[in-house]
Design a protein around this motif. Structure first.
Motif, short mmCIF file in Angstrom:
data_model
loop_
_atom_site.label_atom_id
_atom_site.label_comp_id
_atom_site.label_asym_id
_atom_site.label_seq_id
_atom_site.Cartn_x
_atom_site.Cartn_y
_atom_site.Cartn_z
N ASN A 15 0.20 -11.72 -6.39
CA ASN A 15 -0.28 -12.42 -5.20
C ASN A 15 -1.63 -11.88 -4.74
OD1 ASN A 15 2.15 -13.74 -5.44
ND2 ASN A 15 3.09 -12.74 -3.69
N GLU A 16 -1.80 -10.57 -4.78
CA GLU A 16 -3.08 -9.96 -4.40
C GLU A 16 -4.20 -10.40 -5.34
OE1 GLU A 16 -2.16 -5.79 -4.49
OE2 GLU A 16 -1.05 -5.86 -2.59
N ASP A 17 -3.91 -10.38 -6.64
CA ASP A 17 -4.93 -10.74 -7.62
C ASP A 17 -5.26 -12.23 -7.59
OD1 ASP A 17 -4.99 -8.09 -8.27
OD2 ASP A 17 -4.30 -8.33 -10.34
N MET A 18 -4.28 -13.07 -7.32
CA MET A 18 -4.55 -14.51 -7.19
C MET A 18 -5.50 -14.76 -6.02
SD MET A 18 -3.24 -16.60 -9.45
CE MET A 18 -2.96 -18.20 -8.74
N LYS A 19 -5.29 -14.05 -4.93
CA LYS A 19 -6.18 -14.19 -3.77
C LYS A 19 -7.57 -13.67 -4.12
CE LYS A 19 -7.25 -15.01 0.51
NZ LYS A 19 -7.65 -16.37 0.85
N LYS A 20 -7.63 -12.50 -4.75
CA LYS A 20 -8.91 -11.88 -5.06
C LYS A 20 -9.70 -12.68 -6.11
CE LYS A 20 -8.75 -8.01 -7.32
NZ LYS A 20 -8.52 -6.62 -7.69
N LEU A 21 -9.04 -13.11 -7.18
CA LEU A 21 -9.73 -13.79 -8.27
C LEU A 21 -9.95 -15.28 -8.04
CD1 LEU A 21 -8.00 -12.14 -11.37
CD2 LEU A 21 -10.34 -11.76 -10.58
N LEU A 22 -8.96 -15.94 -7.42
CA LEU A 22 -8.99 -17.40 -7.32
C LEU A 22 -8.97 -17.93 -5.90
CD1 LEU A 22 -6.56 -17.86 -10.28
CD2 LEU A 22 -8.89 -18.76 -10.23
N ASP A 23 -8.90 -17.04 -4.93
CA ASP A 23 -8.79 -17.42 -3.52
C ASP A 23 -7.62 -18.38 -3.28
OD1 ASP A 23 -9.53 -17.23 -0.84
OD2 ASP A 23 -10.81 -19.02 -0.96
N VAL A 24 -6.49 -18.05 -3.93
CA VAL A 24 -5.27 -18.84 -3.80
C VAL A 24 -4.20 -17.94 -3.22
CG1 VAL A 24 -3.43 -19.99 -5.10
CG2 VAL A 24 -5.82 -20.37 -5.73
N GLU A 25 -3.53 -18.44 -2.17
CA GLU A 25 -2.43 -17.70 -1.56
C GLU A 25 -1.12 -18.20 -2.15
OE1 GLU A 25 -2.36 -16.79 2.56
OE2 GLU A 25 -4.54 -16.98 2.72
N VAL A 26 -0.38 -17.30 -2.77
CA VAL A 26 0.88 -17.65 -3.42
C VAL A 26 2.01 -17.45 -2.41
CG1 VAL A 26 2.41 -17.12 -5.35
CG2 VAL A 26 -0.07 -16.89 -5.63
N LYS A 27 2.79 -18.50 -2.21
CA LYS A 27 3.86 -18.46 -1.22
C LYS A 27 5.24 -18.17 -1.83
CE LYS A 27 1.46 -20.58 2.37
NZ LYS A 27 0.37 -19.72 2.62
N SER A 28 5.37 -18.39 -3.15
CA SER A 28 6.67 -18.15 -3.79
C SER A 28 6.45 -17.74 -5.24
CB SER A 28 7.54 -19.41 -3.73
OG SER A 28 6.94 -20.46 -4.46
N ASP A 29 7.40 -16.96 -5.77
CA ASP A 29 7.26 -16.44 -7.12
C ASP A 29 7.28 -17.53 -8.20
OD1 ASP A 29 6.87 -13.86 -6.31
OD2 ASP A 29 8.95 -13.25 -6.61
N ASP A 30 7.92 -18.69 -7.91
CA ASP A 30 7.92 -19.75 -8.91
C ASP A 30 6.52 -20.32 -9.11
OD1 ASP A 30 8.13 -20.99 -6.33
OD2 ASP A 30 8.78 -22.85 -7.29
N LYS A 31 5.67 -20.17 -8.12
CA LYS A 31 4.26 -20.57 -8.25
C LYS A 31 3.41 -19.36 -8.63
CE LYS A 31 4.48 -24.81 -6.45
NZ LYS A 31 4.74 -25.88 -7.37
N GLY A 32 4.03 -18.21 -8.70
CA GLY A 32 3.31 -16.97 -8.98
C GLY A 32 3.79 -16.31 -10.26
N ALA A 33 4.30 -15.10 -10.12
CA ALA A 33 4.61 -14.25 -11.26
C ALA A 33 5.69 -14.82 -12.19
CB ALA A 33 5.03 -12.86 -10.78
N LEU A 34 6.48 -15.78 -11.71
CA LEU A 34 7.55 -16.33 -12.55
C LEU A 34 7.20 -17.68 -13.17
CD1 LEU A 34 10.65 -15.43 -10.35
CD2 LEU A 34 9.74 -14.20 -12.34
N GLN A 35 5.96 -18.13 -13.03
CA GLN A 35 5.62 -19.48 -13.49
C GLN A 35 5.55 -19.62 -15.01
OE1 GLN A 35 1.17 -20.49 -13.62
NE2 GLN A 35 1.36 -19.33 -11.72
N ASP A 36 5.25 -18.55 -15.72
CA ASP A 36 5.15 -18.62 -17.18
C ASP A 36 6.43 -18.09 -17.82
OD1 ASP A 36 2.41 -19.51 -17.88
OD2 ASP A 36 1.81 -17.74 -16.73
N VAL A 37 6.75 -18.60 -19.00
CA VAL A 37 7.93 -18.13 -19.72
C VAL A 37 7.62 -16.93 -20.61
CG1 VAL A 37 8.99 -20.42 -19.71
CG2 VAL A 37 7.58 -19.71 -21.67
#
Length: 163
Positions: free
Chosen positions: A43-65
């Protein structure tokens, strides 16, 4: 455009998605990042690199298999493929100057023949991509061509001053 999901990202921000994953993988494997902290780091890196705030892990760290399938170290291959493609296109364009008009007409035969001669026919002859590129193109893998491609395309697309 900003995207939570790697496979929905545009080609300009896609590399940042890969870099985010690579950095997390590298730190987990090196023992610098506990698995329990991946979500927070993501979540921190998504904000820093892409200016995206991640609200849930399914859109974040768990999105890839990849990670759940234990496919570590795989993400960089996507970016290496883009870098290699840009470099191959550069050299193909040198040998086939009217490549753009051929593509517009759907005539891919000369490109296919060039790729067969330059890449495909060699199979596993070379110990690495760098060695093949050095022999066939005169230099190892070089990210300059990918950066130039993105800079030119997005400068033109958004009518920006030279980057």
């Amino acid at each position: 455009s900003k995207s939570f999901i790697r496979v929905e990202a545009d080609e300009l921000t896609y590399p940042l998605h890969v870099i985010l994953r690579y950095n997390i993988e590298k730190d987990v494997i090196a023992g610098k990042l506990p698995v329990s902290d991946i979500s927070q780091r993501w979540n921190e890196d998504m904000k820093k690199l892409l200016d995206v705030e991640v609200k849930s892990d399914d859109k974040g760290a768990l999105q890839d298999v990849h990670w759940s399938a234990l496919a570590f170290g795989y993400f960089p291959t996507y970016l290496i493929g883009s870098i290699a493609a840009a470099q191959l296109y550069h050299y193909c364009q040198e040998d086939i100057p009217d490549i753009e008009s051929m593509i517009e007409k759907g005539n891919f035969e000369p490109i296919k023949a060039w790729l067969k001669k330059t890449v495909h026919q060699h199979g596993r002859l070379y110990p690495s991509l760098d060695k093949m590129f050095e022999d066939q193109l005169g230099e190892p893998l070089n990210s300059k061509y990918f950066v130039d491609y993105l800079s030119t395309k997005y400068t033109d697309l958004y009518k920006l001053d030279s980057m």
